[in-house]
Design a protein around this motif. Structure first.
Motif, mmCIF file in Angstrom:
data_model
loop_
_atom_site.group_PDB
_atom_site.id
_atom_site.type_symbol
_atom_site.label_atom_id
_atom_site.label_comp_id
_atom_site.label_asym_id
_atom_site.label_seq_id
_atom_site.Cartn_x
_atom_site.Cartn_y
_atom_site.Cartn_z
ATOM 1 N N VAL A 38 0.843 -1.191 0.000
ATOM 2 C CA VAL A 38 0.000 0.000 0.000
ATOM 3 C C VAL A 38 0.881 1.243 0.000
ATOM 4 O O VAL A 38 1.709 1.429 0.893
ATOM 5 N N ARG A 249 -0.786 8.280 6.081
ATOM 6 C CA ARG A 249 -1.262 7.310 5.103
ATOM 7 C C ARG A 249 -2.632 7.780 4.621
ATOM 8 O O ARG A 249 -3.519 8.027 5.442
ATOM 9 N N LEU A 251 -5.763 6.511 2.581
ATOM 10 C CA LEU A 251 -6.271 5.196 2.194
ATOM 11 C C LEU A 251 -7.697 5.317 1.675
ATOM 12 O O LEU A 251 -8.592 5.773 2.396
ATOM 13 N N ILE A 305 -7.681 -1.577 -1.018
ATOM 14 C CA ILE A 305 -7.167 -0.362 -0.388
ATOM 15 C C ILE A 305 -6.172 0.253 -1.357
ATOM 16 O O ILE A 305 -5.154 -0.359 -1.692
ATOM 17 N N ASN A 306 -6.501 1.446 -1.827
ATOM 18 C CA ASN A 306 -5.677 2.115 -2.843
ATOM 19 C C ASN A 306 -5.407 1.199 -4.033
ATOM 20 O O ASN A 306 -4.303 1.155 -4.582
ATOM 21 N N TRP A 324 -3.653 8.092 9.904
ATOM 22 C CA TRP A 324 -4.327 7.324 8.863
ATOM 23 C C TRP A 324 -5.559 8.107 8.420
ATOM 24 O O TRP A 324 -6.524 8.237 9.175
#
Length: 664
Positions: A38, A249, A251, A305-306, A324
């Motif tokens: 990711v 991150r 996401l 996820i992504n 996140w």
């Protein structure tokens, strides 16, 4: 013992020692070696208009002024790609509608590129529809609430406080195949920094296109420090220090429900009725038979996820605090996010069918659930950190969460089973593994992770905050992790309220096909359902007559006043227990006073739909912008079939009424 036997015995001892010491590392290496990693979505390239020095002298315009103007292009095209199918241990070939722009990852083309902007920016997005012609986009004799115009599109900047009319955040237009249109978003200089997103919003095809991956992160970066009289952006607190990088991150969680079809157009199925794609097939999303009650879990597809399925999260270490930014960019099914440490020596989850993952989680993800520390809801900073062990994401929800992993090792990222009424299907889903976090050795973390995070944030505040607010911010963080210096909107007081609104979602299942309604009516593009006054403040009462639905309104966010269960108990307080369906549902806890733009309106259907209704009360201000926009259920196939209304915000007429312009 002779020397040969002794030598053999010594070798056996060495083998045992190696096995004991290194098998966990071997297993960890196997789990971490997968190439699906990711990373944050690729950034769209913004072209900033910074003029030449001579032009500055002639125009008397500053570089700073023009540097806030930027443009970019997005193409809407069919994209050939592949998605990992763990149950078959291979990639499935797919062809899906997608946004394509600069720097798109060819290995993950179905997560749209990320857009980063600043308060005060003017962003012009040229949307070019390069999909094939679609006659249903221009037919006038069809039912507007029957899914249609699959190749028509438009663009919605979800959660942004911007103009909804003309070429602003206008979702009441259809950009048909072959048409080019430039949106212009004038982001106010006082716009909150936060996590937002953009997605297609053409009525009749929204679900089909969003489920294809036409959704991307939209991050507004803030650099406004709090002052003794004004709040600032949470970004200024989370600036890197020597001890904490506050890594981010971003996401985007998606549920891409592609299917392969036989010669008759039927979805191909495995013996267990999950979707099947054979080698040589090309999966797609071309019909609304791919949506509906129970369709996502039954499909056997995997949450991505992504753009990655069952990926690894690398690059973190024990004690590192990460932000996140998680966006639920799916269409209809709930995500209940949980983190648990993987048991040493566990087998690899690669190759598990979706139906087998619950057993794997029960067997291998055996650590205690890690605390999650929520700092923003739908992009808007909360008044205090919300501590939880499970975070419920309904479609369109965003939560910014501070995560700190206490030890080195591998951690499971889990979509845990949420209570029945937390899901539109009114069924408890099987738990799913979303990915693995590989945590390297780092700083020691005390048993109480919350105390650790409070201490680290206070230390960051002591370094990052201006002197005139430093002591207040540090004291707030140390006494209950309060974030009062960063909340973007002032509370709406009782004496501000100037009016009321009532809204009820319903599905009339007595009809075939069912009719999707708001206040007893399906969407009609020729009717303005609510006319609201600029400068007004309304208190909204929200309910659902049949199952549960996520309420979303464009432009202006709302503040949650209270959430009453069917017995009249307020379940939105910081320690509230929502157990009306004989199980504890955490999704409403600590939401009182929180600002959001999307909220689950719950009906537990027990002992009957009429007796299982929750009552949600929120307040909102209508500020700055006039024009027409929409509210709707954010289960997008519900919206496409009529669960939507048009809202108009108009000027006051000066005599306690609403101006009708030139009309008498």
């Amino acid at each position: 013992m002779n020397s040969a036997l002794l030598s053999t015995y010594s070798r056996l001892q060495l083998v045992v020692i190696v096995l004991v010491l290194f098998i966990p590392q071997i297993v960890r290496a196997e789990l971490a070696a997968d190439t699906r990693i990711v990373t944050n979505p690729p950034l769209l390239e913004l072209i900033r208009n910074i003029p030449h020095t001579t032009e500055l002298m002639q125009s008397r315009t500053t570089v700073n002024d023009l540097s806030h103007e930027a443009s970019l292009a997005l193409n809407v095209v069919y994209t050939n790609g592949k998605l990992w199918n763990p149950s078959e241990q291979r990639f499935d070939t797919v062809k899906l509608r997608s946004y394509q722009g600069t720097h798109v990852d060819p290995d993950a083309p179905y997560v749209s590129p990320m857009l980063e902007v600043n308060p005060g920016d003017t962003i012009r997005i040229s949307l070019n529809n390069k999909l094939p012609a679609d006659p249903t986009c221009i037919q006038t004799d069809q039912d507007i609430n029957n899914p249609h115009c699959f190749n028509g599109t438009n663009l919605h900047t979800h959660g942004l406080w911007v103009n909804p009319a003309s070429n602003g955040d206008n979702v009441l237009i259809s950009i048909n195949p072959g048409v080019h249109f430039q949106y212009e978003y004038n982001i106010p200089s006082d716009h909150p920094a936060g996590t937002f997103w953009y997605h297609t919003h053409r009525h009749g095809s929204t679900a089909l296109q969003v489920s294809s991956g036409m959704a991307g992160a939209l991050i507004i970066r803030g650099n406004r420090f709090p002052t003794p009289t004004q709040n600032g952006d949470i970004d200024t607190l989370l600036k890197p220090t020597q001890n904490q990088a506050f890594k981010e991150r971003v996401l985007v969680i998606q549920q891409i429900q592609y299917a392969c079809r036989d010669a008759l157009g039927n979805i191909k199925l495995n013996p267990d009725n999950t979707y099947r794609c054979d080698p040589g097939d090309v999966g797609g999303i071309e019909g609304y038979d791919q949506f509906g009650p129970g369709s996502w879990p039954a499909s056997g597809r995997y949450t991505s996820i992504n753009g990655q399925v069952l990926p690894n999260f690398n690059g973190t270490s024990a004690g590192q605090i990460e932000r996140w930014r998680v966006i639920h960019g799916g269409v209809r099914d709930t995500i209940n996010l949980e983190f648990r440490k993987l048991k040493a020596g566990s087998r690899s989850p690669q190759g598990l069918r979706a139906s087998e993952q619950d057993a794997f989680i029960n067997e291998s993800c055996t650590g205690d659930p890690l605390p999650q520390h929520l700092i923003a809801a739908d992009g808007l900073t909360t008044g205090a950190v919300i501590k939880t062990v499970q975070t419920v994401y309904q479609p369109a929800y965003r939560w910014d969460t501070l995560m700190a992993f206490p030890q080195a090792g591998i951690y499971c990222v889990i979509d845990a089973a949420a209570p029945t009424a937390s899901n539109v299907d009114q069924a408890v889903p099987s738990r799913q593994l979303l990915g693995l976090v590989n945590v390297a050795a780092g700083r020691n973390v005390p048993t109480d992770i919350t105390t650790y995070i409070a201490s680290e944030l206070a230390a960051a505040a002591a370094i990052n905050m201006p002197a005139d607010v430093r002591d207040k911010v540090v004291a707030d963080l140390r006494s209950g992790l309060k974030l009062s210096s960063f909340v973007p909107h002032p509370d709406i007081k009782d004496d501000e309220v100037t009016g009321t609104q009532d809204l009820t979602f319903n599905i009339d299942v007595s009809q075939n096909p069912p009719i999707f309604e708001v206040n007893g009516k399906s969407f009609d593009p020729d009717i303005i359902n609510r006319t609201l006054m600029l400068g007004g403040v309304d208190e909204w009462t929200l309910q659902s007559d049949f199952v549960s639905h996520p309420f979303h309104i464009h432009v202006n966010p709302f503040q949650i006043v209270k959430i009453l269960d069917p017995n009249g108990k307020d379940v939105s307080g910081p320690d509230a227990i929502d157990d009306a369906e004989d199980t504890v549902d955490l999704q409403y806890r600590a939401l009182k006073g929180i600002w959001k733009d999307t909220l689950w309106i719950k009906n537990i259907m027990q002992p009957s739909p009429a007796e299982g209704k929750y009552t949600v009360v929120v307040r909102t201000r209508y500020q700055r912008y006039i024009g027409d926009y929409v509210l709707h259920c954010h289960i997008l196939d519900h919206e496409d079939q009529g669960m939507m209304q048009i809202v108009r915000v108009a000027l006051p007429d000066g005599a306690d009424g609403i101006s009708k312009g030139h009309k008498h």
